[in-house]
Design a protein around this motif. Structure first.
Motif, PDB file in Angstrom:
ATOM      1  N   PRO A  92      10.245   8.565   1.926  1.00 24.96           N
ATOM      2  CA  PRO A  92       8.809   8.829   1.765  1.00 24.96           C
ATOM      3  C   PRO A  92       8.114   7.893   0.767  1.00 24.96           C
ATOM      4  N   VAL A  93       6.947   7.423   1.165  1.00 27.79           N
ATOM      5  CA  VAL A  93       6.081   6.619   0.311  1.00 27.79           C
ATOM      6  C   VAL A  93       4.799   7.433   0.155  1.00 27.79           C
ATOM      7  N   ASP A  94       4.441   7.741  -1.072  1.00 28.12           N
ATOM      8  CA  ASP A  94       3.284   8.602  -1.348  1.00 28.12           C
ATOM      9  C   ASP A  94       3.391   9.926  -0.581  1.00 28.12           C
ATOM     10  N   GLY A  95       4.627  10.418  -0.469  1.00 29.58           N
ATOM     11  CA  GLY A  95       4.867  11.729   0.133  1.00 29.58           C
ATOM     12  C   GLY A  95       4.959  11.760   1.648  1.00 29.58           C
TER      13      GLY A  95
ATOM     14  N   LYS B 112       6.603   9.881   5.428  1.00 27.01           N
ATOM     15  CA  LYS B 112       7.609   8.997   6.024  1.00 27.01           C
ATOM     16  C   LYS B 112       6.994   8.014   7.010  1.00 27.01           C
TER      17      LYS B 112
ATOM     18  N   ASP C  95      10.396  -1.141   1.768  1.00 27.52           N
ATOM     19  CA  ASP C  95      10.098   0.251   2.109  1.00 27.52           C
ATOM     20  C   ASP C  95       9.986   0.482   3.614  1.00 27.52           C
TER      21      ASP C  95
ATOM     22  N   VAL D 158       2.913   6.246   8.314  1.00 22.71           N
ATOM     23  CA  VAL D 158       1.466   6.169   8.157  1.00 22.71           C
ATOM     24  C   VAL D 158       0.896   5.356   9.324  1.00 22.71           C
TER      25      VAL D 158
ATOM     26  N   TYR E  86       2.076  -2.389   1.943  1.00 26.11           N
ATOM     27  CA  TYR E  86       3.419  -1.801   1.970  1.00 26.11           C
ATOM     28  C   TYR E  86       4.440  -2.925   1.914  1.00 26.11           C
TER      29      TYR E  86
ATOM     30  N   GLN F  76      -9.710   2.511   3.086  1.00 25.26           N
ATOM     31  CA  GLN F  76      -8.902   2.084   1.948  1.00 25.26           C
ATOM     32  C   GLN F  76      -7.736   1.219   2.427  1.00 25.26           C
TER      33      GLN F  76
ATOM     34  N   THR G 181      -4.074  -0.573   1.830  1.00 23.47           N
ATOM     35  CA  THR G 181      -2.827  -0.400   1.091  1.00 23.47           C
ATOM     36  C   THR G 181      -1.823  -1.429   1.579  1.00 23.47           C
TER      37      THR G 181
END
Length: 154
Positions: A110-113, A115, A144, A117, A140, A136, A138
């Motif tokens: 998990p990244v920022d809660g 699995k 990850d 996006v 990655y 927004q 982001t």
């Protein structure tokens, strides 16, 4: 022959065969799945790929793989298939072709809660993927990211 060498040589052999069949080469993989090796050739065409095109590539490639240079390969199954709607993006050219499209990024952990996006692919730089979600952006990191696939937009 090592897996990377096999992939490179098969790419070299299959590219003109793909052109003859009216498709482009998307990817070649040589991986062990369970106890069996799979040589997977993935093809693409903006108008879709049909089974006859896959069969044409497979039938033309198969005898080439029986040549002496491939004698050291372990036993394998050859699969020629379409990249499909939810194709995996792996190469820089794949990412460049689909900038501005919706993709799904799956993570190893998990990244920022989460699995996974989904967002608009804004940039790709040496494995780093930039998505825009809800205005927004982001970035990655490749360490990850387990996989990036095109999302099916309904």
């Amino acid at each position: 022959m090592q897996a990377k060498q096999i992939v490179a040589r098969v790419e070299e052999l299959v590219r003109p065969l793909c052109e003859q069949a009216g498709v482009s080469l998307w990817d070649v993989e040589f991986e062990k799945e369970g106890g069996q090796y799979m040589l997977t050739v993935t093809v693409d065409n903006p108008n879709g790929v049909n089974i006859d095109q896959c069969e044409q590539v497979s039938r033309a490639l198969d005898p080439m793989l029986d040549e002496k240079e491939f004698d050291s390969m372990p036993s394998y199954t050859l699969c020629v298939s379409s990249a499909g709607l939810t194709r995996r993006l792996k190469k820089p050219a794949h990412f460049a072709a689909f900038l501005g499209h919706t993709v799904e990024v799956g993570f190893y952990k998990p990244v920022d809660g989460v699995k996974q996006v989904e967002g608009t692919l804004v940039a790709y730089d040496n494995g780093s993927v930039t998505l825009e979600v809800g205005g927004q952006r982001t970035v990655y990191e490749p360490t990850d990211i387990a996989a990036v696939r095109l999302a099916v937009e309904i």
